[in-house]
Design an enzyme around this catalytic site. Structure first.
Site, PDB file in Angstrom:
ATOM      1  N   ASN A 190      94.278  26.496 -80.122  1.00 24.55           N
ATOM      2  CA  ASN A 190      94.175  27.781 -79.409  1.00 24.55           C
ATOM      3  C   ASN A 190      94.703  27.735 -77.970  1.00 24.55           C
ATOM      4  OD1 ASN A 190      91.916  26.335 -78.594  1.00 24.55           O
ATOM      5  ND2 ASN A 190      90.619  28.151 -78.455  1.00 24.55           N
ATOM      6  N   ARG A 209      94.111  19.055 -69.898  1.00 31.30           N
ATOM      7  CA  ARG A 209      92.743  18.919 -69.378  1.00 31.30           C
ATOM      8  C   ARG A 209      92.196  17.515 -69.671  1.00 31.30           C
ATOM      9  NH1 ARG A 209      88.519  23.631 -70.990  1.00 31.30           N
ATOM     10  NH2 ARG A 209      88.015  22.295 -72.733  1.00 31.30           N
ATOM     11  N   LYS A 232      96.495  13.442 -80.307  1.00 32.54           N
ATOM     12  CA  LYS A 232      96.801  14.051 -81.606  1.00 32.54           C
ATOM     13  C   LYS A 232      96.548  15.545 -81.483  1.00 32.54           C
ATOM     14  CE  LYS A 232      94.769  15.530 -85.049  1.00 32.54           C
ATOM     15  NZ  LYS A 232      95.669  16.670 -85.268  1.00 32.54           N
ATOM     16  N   GLU A 290      84.137  18.768 -76.539  1.00 34.72           N
ATOM     17  CA  GLU A 290      84.200  20.189 -76.139  1.00 34.72           C
ATOM     18  C   GLU A 290      84.250  20.971 -77.439  1.00 34.72           C
ATOM     19  OE1 GLU A 290      83.923  21.387 -73.214  1.00 34.72           O
ATOM     20  OE2 GLU A 290      84.275  19.664 -71.922  1.00 34.72           O
ATOM     21  N   CYS A 308      87.205  29.510 -77.185  1.00 31.91           N
ATOM     22  CA  CYS A 308      85.825  29.020 -77.346  1.00 31.91           C
ATOM     23  C   CYS A 308      84.880  29.751 -76.402  1.00 31.91           C
ATOM     24  CB  CYS A 308      85.779  27.528 -77.078  1.00 31.91           C
ATOM     25  SG  CYS A 308      86.489  27.103 -75.479  1.00 31.91           S
ATOM     26  N   GLU A 318      81.273  31.838 -84.686  1.00 26.14           N
ATOM     27  CA  GLU A 318      82.372  32.265 -83.822  1.00 26.14           C
ATOM     28  C   GLU A 318      83.254  33.258 -84.581  1.00 26.14           C
ATOM     29  OE1 GLU A 318      83.939  28.184 -83.040  1.00 26.14           O
ATOM     30  OE2 GLU A 318      84.042  28.917 -80.995  1.00 26.14           O
TER      31      GLU A 318
HETATM   32  P1  NAP Z   1      89.164  21.965 -85.548  1.00 24.54           P
HETATM   33  O1  NAP Z   1      89.435  22.384 -86.930  1.00 24.54           O
HETATM   34  O2  NAP Z   1      87.883  21.279 -85.252  1.00 24.54           O
HETATM   35  O3  NAP Z   1      90.410  21.031 -85.136  1.00 24.54           O
HETATM   36  C1  NAP Z   1      90.502  20.464 -83.846  1.00 24.54           C
HETATM   37  C2  NAP Z   1      91.338  19.200 -83.927  1.00 24.54           C
HETATM   38  O4  NAP Z   1      90.658  18.253 -84.749  1.00 24.54           O
HETATM   39  C3  NAP Z   1      92.717  19.406 -84.543  1.00 24.54           C
HETATM   40  O5  NAP Z   1      93.636  18.554 -83.891  1.00 24.54           O
HETATM   41  C4  NAP Z   1      92.498  18.945 -85.979  1.00 24.54           C
HETATM   42  O6  NAP Z   1      93.648  18.488 -86.622  1.00 24.54           O
HETATM   43  C5  NAP Z   1      91.535  17.798 -85.768  1.00 24.54           C
HETATM   44  N1  NAP Z   1      90.772  17.458 -86.964  1.00 24.54           N
HETATM   45  C6  NAP Z   1      90.388  18.276 -87.970  1.00 24.54           C
HETATM   46  N2  NAP Z   1      89.676  17.572 -88.884  1.00 24.54           N
HETATM   47  C7  NAP Z   1      89.614  16.304 -88.427  1.00 24.54           C
HETATM   48  C8  NAP Z   1      89.025  15.107 -88.921  1.00 24.54           C
HETATM   49  N3  NAP Z   1      88.328  15.086 -90.053  1.00 24.54           N
HETATM   50  N4  NAP Z   1      89.150  13.989 -88.199  1.00 24.54           N
HETATM   51  C9  NAP Z   1      89.846  14.001 -87.051  1.00 24.54           C
HETATM   52  N5  NAP Z   1      90.423  15.091 -86.516  1.00 24.54           N
HETATM   53  C10 NAP Z   1      90.308  16.235 -87.199  1.00 24.54           C
HETATM   54  O7  NAP Z   1      89.248  23.169 -84.526  1.00 24.54           O
HETATM   55  P2  NAP Z   1      90.396  24.260 -84.381  1.00 24.54           P
HETATM   56  O8  NAP Z   1      90.268  25.230 -85.497  1.00 24.54           O
HETATM   57  O9  NAP Z   1      91.702  23.598 -84.154  1.00 24.54           O
HETATM   58  O10 NAP Z   1      89.994  24.946 -83.011  1.00 24.54           O
HETATM   59  C11 NAP Z   1      89.045  25.948 -82.911  1.00 24.54           C
HETATM   60  C12 NAP Z   1      87.707  25.393 -82.482  1.00 24.54           C
HETATM   61  O11 NAP Z   1      87.848  24.679 -81.265  1.00 24.54           O
HETATM   62  C13 NAP Z   1      86.695  26.470 -82.213  1.00 24.54           C
HETATM   63  O12 NAP Z   1      85.462  26.087 -82.739  1.00 24.54           O
HETATM   64  C14 NAP Z   1      86.638  26.526 -80.686  1.00 24.54           C
HETATM   65  O13 NAP Z   1      85.438  27.029 -80.170  1.00 24.54           O
HETATM   66  C15 NAP Z   1      86.845  25.100 -80.347  1.00 24.54           C
HETATM   67  N6  NAP Z   1      87.315  24.961 -78.968  1.00 24.54           N
HETATM   68  C16 NAP Z   1      86.459  24.477 -78.035  1.00 24.54           C
HETATM   69  C17 NAP Z   1      86.867  24.369 -76.709  1.00 24.54           C
HETATM   70  C18 NAP Z   1      85.947  23.841 -75.657  1.00 24.54           C
HETATM   71  O14 NAP Z   1      86.449  23.508 -74.579  1.00 24.54           O
HETATM   72  N7  NAP Z   1      84.649  23.751 -75.894  1.00 24.54           N
HETATM   73  C19 NAP Z   1      88.158  24.758 -76.358  1.00 24.54           C
HETATM   74  C20 NAP Z   1      89.020  25.257 -77.348  1.00 24.54           C
HETATM   75  C21 NAP Z   1      88.579  25.343 -78.653  1.00 24.54           C
HETATM   76  P3  NAP Z   1      94.441  19.463 -87.625  1.00 24.54           P
HETATM   77  O15 NAP Z   1      95.019  20.519 -86.787  1.00 24.54           O
HETATM   78  O16 NAP Z   1      95.447  18.578 -88.229  1.00 24.54           O
HETATM   79  O17 NAP Z   1      93.445  19.966 -88.620  1.00 24.54           O
END
Ligand code: NAP
Length: 494
Positions: free
Chosen positions: A168, A176, A191, A267, A301, A398
């Protein structure tokens, strides 16, 4: 709904997509990945494949950790002033190339160009801020209470860091982490998310140009994030995991990291309440709600997930917000007139649709939007729902999209109980002209960050992070760099 020019060929003039698809970035070189097939990158506005990137397997992940390991002693020994100057150069180059990077973000993520421009400025700031921090990582020196010895505390670089980022904010979530890690003297393997790898690779080339030595920053993309990340976390040379993403993946990675007792900064997801009291300035509250809800079309987020509005201002707030949401221009992210781009994937748009249908099925009323349009692109229209009940799924999950879910409240205690009734605790927004009340309410809200009479809370100079299941640790401010250090204490009798 005001659809600008959808769908149309994206304006990608000035983008060298091939340069972002040269391979994995390991040890300062562009290497072919050994994964089964190149990874396609899709423009969410047109559903067209715009590029392919390399696919890392376990051998590539090991090579990336090798490169980080080889570069680690030299970078840790580099004078803080020198590290600072290289980070400052990264800031300058990102700023110089801001328009190209913004277009790239819009293309692969779909976000409106104006949001992408904001993200690039935010991403660059992490380098400027951490260039300033790199020379101010100070320790402690004091006399032990018993008087027998001195206590010396030094902050050492923690070591090799694995950084994992979501789609996102393809630039800012990476900088960061990278900027403070480098400021602290660490080397990293990034990654990025599979949906948005181009920005990460474009930035990698830029770090090299800025003078970041080979192997200090490595970037790999993979279609097998689970096994590839697990292998890196199991490597005993890796000492830090910094993850930004969903709470569910964060939980899995915390369990993985426990095997080698890795230091973890997490995060994670949010479910931010936005509270508007009767005495709020309506214009400020609407402006704040539009930013808190619609930055990145709600794919943030920190996005306001639940809007609680006090009875005395409720009708005026709903009318004004509906008016603003209805007027937003929907279109491809790369089109400069777009205010609300597509969602990242068809799955994401379908999930939002399901959440809206669930809320409506439980009694919520649609003020505008509320139906996924047919056609090309993963679009969902700006939507306002009122009377969203506490048992609606979107109250607990969310939404991650352009849907404002509004609920009426009467008393301060009632709204604080509602705001805190969630496993998340990332951000919250409070609108009231009474600053004393605003501060009192802020302290009672279980969130790592509270925005008072404003819709934007993120700031590289402030500690960003969540309470409860929104995360562990903080990024930014003076806290951010310390997440990448290990304090060592020496007791010495002088
Ligand atoms: P996500 O599905 O958790 O993926 C985040 C990262 O983790 C991606 O690089 C993803 O790779 C990787 N990943 C997924 N499964 C994994 C596994 N089993 N082992 C290791 N790495 C893995 O999240 P998203 O859909 O990309 O992002 C949205 C989420 O991020 C929301 O929940 C949002 O609130 C949160 N977010 C939080 C913050 C904060 O600062 N708190 C900021 C931004 C976003 P792939 O892309 O290859 O699946």
């Amino acid at each position: 709904m005001n659809i600008a020019t959808r769908p149309s060929a994206p304006d990608i003039a000035g983008l060298d997509l091939e340069a972002c698809s040269r391979g994995l970035f390991i040890g300062g070189a562009w290497l072919a990945g050994h994964g089964p097939h190149p990874i396609p990158v899709v423009d969410p506005s047109t559903e067209a494949v715009v590029a392919h990137v390399a696919n890392a397997d376990l051998t590539d992940a090991a090579a990336a950790v090798d490169a980080a390991s080889k570069a680690a002693p030299g970078w840790a020994a580099t004078a803080p002033r020198k590290r600072s100057e290289i980070l400052r150069r990264c800031f300058e180059l990102i700023t110089e190339r801001a328009e190209m990077l913004a277009k790239l973000i819009s293309l692969e993520n779909g976000k409106a160009l104006r949001d992408a421009r904001g993200e690039v400025a935010y991403a660059a700031e992490f380098f400027r801020w951490n260039a300033e921090e790199a020379v101010r990582i100070v320790g402690d020196f004091g006399l032990a209470p018993a008087g027998a010895n001195r206590i010396i505390v030094e902050h050492h670089p923690i070591g090799i860091c694995v950084l994992i980022t979501p789609w996102n904010f393809p630039a800012a979530m990476a900088t960061r982490k990278i900027a403070p890690a480098l400021a602290a003297g660490c080397t990293v393997v990034l990654k990025p998310a599979t949906e948005t790898p181009l920005t990460a690779y474009a930035l990698a080339a830029l770090y090299k140009e800025a003078g970041v030595p080979d192997g200090v920053v490595n970037v790999i993309t993979t279609s097998s994030p689970g096994p590839v990340v697990s292998a890196m976390l199991a490597d005993r040379r890796v000492r830090k995991l910094s993850f930004t993403g969903s709470t569910s993946v964060g939980r899995t990675l915390l369990a993985e990291a426990s095997k080698t007792v890795l230091s973890c900064s997490m995060e994670l997801g949010g479910n931010a309440p936005l509270i508007v009291f009767d005495d709020a300035d309506l214009d400020i509250a609407i402006e704040g709600a539009m930013v808190a809800k619609m930055r990145n079309a709600g794919e943030a987020c920190t996005a306001a997930n639940r809007l609680y509005v006090q009875s005395g201002i409720y009708d005026r707030f709903v009318a004004a917000l509906t008016d603003r949401m209805e007027g937003l221009a929907i279109g491809p992210g790369t089109d400069p007139v777009t205010e609300c781009g597509p969602m990242i994937t068809a799955k994401a748009a379908n999930k939002i649709d399901a959440l809206v249908k669930d809320a409506v099925g439980r009694g919520a009323k649609v003020q505008c939007g509320g139906a996924k349009p047919a056609g090309i692109g993963f679009f969902y229209p700006p939507t306002v729902l009122t009377g969203v009940p506490a048992d609606a799924e979107m109250t607990h999950e969310e939404i991650f999209g352009p849907v404002a879910a509004i609920t009426r409240f009467d008393t301060e205690d009632e709204v604080i109980a509602k705001a805190n009734d969630t496993e998340y605790g990332l951000a919250a927004y409070v609108f009231t002209k009474d600053i004393g009340r605003g501060l009192k309410v802020s302290r009672r809200i279980e969130a790592g960050m509270v925005a008072l009479n404003r819709g934007l809370v993120s700031d590289p100079a402030a500690p960003f992070g969540g309470m409860k299941q929104s995360g562990l640790g903080r990024e930014g401010g003076s806290h951010g760099v310390l997440e990448f250090t290990e304090p060592q204490y020496v007791a010495v009798t002088l």
